[in-house]
Design a protein around this motif. Structure first.
Motif, short mmCIF file in Angstrom:
data_model
loop_
_atom_site.label_atom_id
_atom_site.label_comp_id
_atom_site.label_asym_id
_atom_site.label_seq_id
_atom_site.Cartn_x
_atom_site.Cartn_y
_atom_site.Cartn_z
N GLY A 20 102.08 112.37 53.36
CA GLY A 20 100.66 112.12 53.19
C GLY A 20 100.37 111.24 51.99
N SER A 21 101.37 110.47 51.56
CA SER A 21 101.20 109.64 50.37
C SER A 21 100.20 108.53 50.63
N ALA A 22 99.69 107.99 49.56
CA ALA A 22 98.70 106.92 49.68
C ALA A 22 99.30 105.70 50.37
N GLU A 23 100.56 105.40 50.08
CA GLU A 23 101.20 104.24 50.70
C GLU A 23 101.29 104.41 52.21
N PHE A 24 101.69 105.60 52.64
CA PHE A 24 101.82 105.83 54.08
C PHE A 24 100.45 105.77 54.76
N GLN A 25 99.43 106.33 54.11
CA GLN A 25 98.10 106.30 54.70
C GLN A 25 97.57 104.88 54.79
N VAL A 26 97.81 104.05 53.76
CA VAL A 26 97.39 102.66 53.80
C VAL A 26 98.13 101.93 54.92
N PHE A 27 99.42 102.20 55.07
CA PHE A 27 100.18 101.58 56.16
C PHE A 27 99.61 101.98 57.51
N HIS A 28 99.27 103.25 57.68
CA HIS A 28 98.73 103.73 58.94
C HIS A 28 97.38 103.09 59.23
N PHE A 29 96.51 103.01 58.22
CA PHE A 29 95.21 102.36 58.41
C PHE A 29 95.37 100.88 58.73
N THR A 30 96.34 100.22 58.10
CA THR A 30 96.56 98.80 58.35
C THR A 30 96.99 98.56 59.79
N ILE A 56 87.35 102.41 58.93
CA ILE A 56 88.76 102.41 58.54
C ILE A 56 89.00 101.44 57.39
N LEU A 57 88.32 100.28 57.42
CA LEU A 57 88.46 99.33 56.32
C LEU A 57 87.99 99.94 55.00
N GLY A 58 86.90 100.70 55.05
CA GLY A 58 86.41 101.35 53.84
C GLY A 58 87.37 102.40 53.31
N LYS A 59 87.95 103.17 54.22
CA LYS A 59 88.92 104.18 53.80
C LYS A 59 90.14 103.53 53.16
N ARG A 60 90.63 102.44 53.76
CA ARG A 60 91.78 101.75 53.20
C ARG A 60 91.45 101.14 51.84
N GLN A 61 90.23 100.61 51.71
CA GLN A 61 89.83 100.03 50.44
C GLN A 61 89.78 101.08 49.33
N ARG A 62 89.26 102.27 49.66
CA ARG A 62 89.21 103.33 48.67
C ARG A 62 90.61 103.79 48.27
N LEU A 63 91.51 103.88 49.24
CA LEU A 63 92.89 104.27 48.92
C LEU A 63 93.58 103.22 48.06
N LYS A 76 101.11 96.75 43.95
CA LYS A 76 101.57 95.38 44.20
C LYS A 76 102.66 95.35 45.27
N LYS A 77 103.58 96.30 45.20
CA LYS A 77 104.66 96.35 46.18
C LYS A 77 104.11 96.59 47.59
N LEU A 78 103.13 97.49 47.70
CA LEU A 78 102.54 97.79 49.00
C LEU A 78 101.77 96.61 49.56
N VAL A 79 100.99 95.95 48.72
CA VAL A 79 100.21 94.79 49.17
C VAL A 79 101.14 93.68 49.64
N ASP A 80 102.23 93.45 48.92
CA ASP A 80 103.19 92.43 49.33
C ASP A 80 103.90 92.82 50.62
N GLN A 81 104.25 94.09 50.75
CA GLN A 81 104.97 94.55 51.92
C GLN A 81 104.12 94.47 53.19
N LEU A 82 102.84 94.83 53.08
CA LEU A 82 101.96 94.84 54.25
C LEU A 82 101.29 93.50 54.49
N ASP A 83 101.45 92.57 53.57
CA ASP A 83 100.87 91.23 53.69
C ASP A 83 99.35 91.31 53.85
#
Length: 90
Positions: A20-30, A56-63, A76-83
């Motif tokens: 349930g980490s923030a990275e995984f949730q951002v990946f799922h929302f993306t 969903i965009l709002g939830k991802r933005q808050r995360l 930074k690593k997550l933003v680069d990885q998900l492009d």
């Protein structure tokens, strides 16, 4: 299938603790955002899907804001990885 490819990058001992980490949730929302974007290209008048996309965009933005405040390196690593684009600073 896409979810499993991201999970396979995470070591086994961290999977159980960080599912349930923030990275995984951002990946799922993306991934949801990309699917809805493709759907809306075909169905331009599907206003309920548009509303869902905005939510969903709002939830991802808050995360992403939370993650950037807590740990810039992970952000930074997550933003680069998900492009995805970085947030605008106010």
């Amino acid at each position: 299938m896409v979810k499993n490819s991201f999970i396979s990058v995470i070591p086994q001992e961290e999977k159980e603790e960080n599912s349930g980490s923030a990275e995984f949730q951002v990946f799922h929302f993306t991934s949801k955002i990309r699917r809805l974007t493709l759907h809306l290209e075909l169905h331009k008048r599907d206003f309920l899907s548009q509303r869902g996309l905005l939510i969903i965009l709002g939830k991802r933005q808050r995360l992403l804001t939370y993650l950037s405040n807590k740990n810039k390196g992970r952000y930074k690593k997550l933003v680069d990885q998900l492009d995805i684009r970085e947030q605008k600073t106010r």
